[in-house]
Design an enzyme around this catalytic site. Structure first.
Site, PDB file in Angstrom:
ATOM      1  N   GLY A   1      41.409  -8.830  55.781  1.00 31.29           N
ATOM      2  CA  GLY A   1      40.347  -8.839  56.779  1.00 31.29           C
ATOM      3  C   GLY A   1      39.395  -9.997  56.526  1.00 31.29           C
ATOM      4  N   ASP A   2      38.145  -9.873  57.013  1.00 29.79           N
ATOM      5  CA  ASP A   2      37.248 -11.044  56.935  1.00 29.79           C
ATOM      6  C   ASP A   2      36.907 -11.434  55.502  1.00 29.79           C
ATOM      7  OD1 ASP A   2      35.705  -8.784  56.672  1.00 29.79           O
ATOM      8  OD2 ASP A   2      34.043  -9.507  57.901  1.00 29.79           O
TER       9      ASP A   2
ATOM     10  N   HIS B   1      39.387   8.336  54.456  1.00 31.34           N
ATOM     11  CA  HIS B   1      40.535   7.498  54.091  1.00 31.34           C
ATOM     12  C   HIS B   1      41.865   8.000  54.647  1.00 31.34           C
ATOM     13  CE1 HIS B   1      37.391   6.108  51.403  1.00 31.34           C
ATOM     14  NE2 HIS B   1      38.054   4.967  51.377  1.00 31.34           N
TER      15      HIS B   1
ATOM     16  N   ASP C   1      39.731  -1.529  61.089  1.00 34.17           N
ATOM     17  CA  ASP C   1      38.477  -1.596  61.864  1.00 34.17           C
ATOM     18  C   ASP C   1      38.609  -2.420  63.144  1.00 34.17           C
ATOM     19  OD1 ASP C   1      37.466  -0.255  59.687  1.00 34.17           O
ATOM     20  OD2 ASP C   1      36.515  -2.016  58.799  1.00 34.17           O
TER      21      ASP C   1
ATOM     22  N   GLU D   1      31.063   5.778  61.463  1.00 32.91           N
ATOM     23  CA  GLU D   1      30.296   5.823  60.197  1.00 32.91           C
ATOM     24  C   GLU D   1      29.117   4.845  60.207  1.00 32.91           C
ATOM     25  OE1 GLU D   1      32.936   4.547  57.035  1.00 32.91           O
ATOM     26  OE2 GLU D   1      33.202   2.565  57.934  1.00 32.91           O
TER      27      GLU D   1
ATOM     28  N   ARG E   1      43.397   5.448  56.738  1.00 32.34           N
ATOM     29  CA  ARG E   1      43.995   4.236  56.156  1.00 32.34           C
ATOM     30  C   ARG E   1      45.366   4.487  55.548  1.00 32.34           C
ATOM     31  NH1 ARG E   1      39.284   1.665  53.186  1.00 32.34           N
ATOM     32  NH2 ARG E   1      40.662   1.595  51.391  1.00 32.34           N
TER      33      ARG E   1
END
Ligand code: F6P
Length: 363
Positions: free
Chosen positions: A117-118, A287, A142, A237, A290
């Protein structure tokens, strides 16, 4: 690219359904079609610093398409440019990037494929500027990465969150309760928006739209007046009340992005129960979103991203991430990726659609 050349693969940040499908696609194509050697770096950037890696043969990446997690391991905290070292109670940060760069060079590969990711791709961009050929692959449940319309893992997370909402729907109905489902997403509301719409949430609360608790309570009461004695609230969240703050679950000091969110649903639940007089229960999906097997959509996306990453390596298109724009795969400079999250625009068509069928966003 010469046949004797090879590539290294690294997975960084949080795990996410579909990572193994990308590893498989990159490695299979590189070995099968390009006759390259493939090396897997263990535990993300931590493995680069500690020089931990293993050769990946065709058999190592066969049979992992449906497997959750990452066969290479990952790290959410290891950043070679700011590596946290504990000394008793104290935490010192060291720049170990030169150690990592020396280790990459010793691998004898022509490119490092960074799946992340970023955070991971931001570090990848710094390596690229420091002379390491890099190709990035966008990963995060996300869906908040700039430069791409979609990341693999998002569809799987939405599907798990939606199943959670579906399951509490029946219990909410039977007990005439308010059920609140908190989903992940960090500073972006994509998972809450998509799972909320897919699961028929009556109220969807996302970070991009700070909510007014009075409006949330009014919506629940209005439903009651129409004979609906239960309500489903889907909350991200990272959501916060108007004028209020996000709920921080923990601070991971070693991490470059230290804030871990979670728990807003309990605060909302307590208040909304008092304001409406309706018994309220809370579920945090956490989680679960995920883990496990990727959806068919994510398997297909991951396979396409992985094989296109190898095409980019062959053309020596370094410093880019393979991305999705509309119906096409494109390359996007890593420089334009790691510049903060891609959040939900307030006029997003799905927000408009949801509003038009009476979904409340707490504003
Ligand atoms: O970025 C993925 C994500 O799952 C976010 O949605 C969440 O805020 C965060 O990671 C949780 O991090 P951790 O795995 O450190 O608890």
């Amino acid at each position: 690219m010469k046949a004797e050349k090879g590539i290294a693969i690294l997975t960084g940040g949080g795990d996410c359904p579909g990572i193994n499908a990308v590893i498989r696609a990159v490695a299979k194509k590189a070995i099968y079609e390009k006759d390259m050697k493939v090396i897997g770096i263990e535990d993300g950037y931590d493995g680069l610093i500690r020089n931990r890696y293993r050769k990946l043969d065709y058999d190592d990446v066969s049979g992992i398409l449906t497997l959750g997690g990452t066969i290479l391991g990952t790290s959410k905290i290891a950043n070679p440019y700011r590596y946290g070292v504990r000394k008793g109670e104290d935490l010192e940060f060291k720049d170990l990037s030169q150690v990592a760069i020396k280790n990459i060079k010793q691998l004898g590969v022509s490119c490092l494929v960074c799946i992340g990711g970023d955070g991971t791709l931001g570090i990848a961009y710094r390596f690229f500027r420091d002379g390491i050929p890099i190709v990035g692959v966008p990963k995060t449940i996300d869906n908040d990465l700039r430069g791409t319309d979609i990341t693999f893992g998002f569809d799987s997370a939405v599907s798990i969150a939606t199943e959670g909402i579906d399951r509490v729907h029946t219990t909410a109905q039977s007990h005439h309760r308010i059920m609140i489902v908190e989903v992940m997403g960090h500073k972006a509301g994509w998972i809450a928006l998509h799972a909320g719409v897919a699961g028929g949430g009556d109220i969807i609360l996302i970070p991009e739209i700070p909510y007014d608790i009075d409006i949330v309570a009014q919506k629940v009461k209005e439903r009651g007046r129409k004979g609906k004695r239960f309500s489903i609230i889907v909350i991200s969240e990272g959501a916060k009340p108007k004028g209020g703050e996000v709920v921080v679950q923990r601070i991971v000091k070693e991490s470059s992005d230290p804030i871990r969110l979670g728990g807003i649903s309990f605060i909302l639940g307590e208040k909304i129960e008092k304001m409406t007089g309706i018994e309220t229960r809370t579920v945090i999906m956490g989680h679960l979103q995920r883990g496990g097997s990727p959806t068919p959509f994510d398997r297909i996306l991951a396979t396409q991203l992985g094989t296109r990453a190898v095409d980019m390596i062959e053309k020596e298109e370094y410093g880019y991430m393979v991305a999705v724009k509309g119906n096409s795969f494109v390359k996007v400079s890593l420089e334009d990726v790691a510049i903060g999250p891609r959040t939900v625009p307030l006029d997003h068509p799905l927000v408009k659609s949801a509003r038009s069928i009476g979904t409340c966003f707490g504003d």
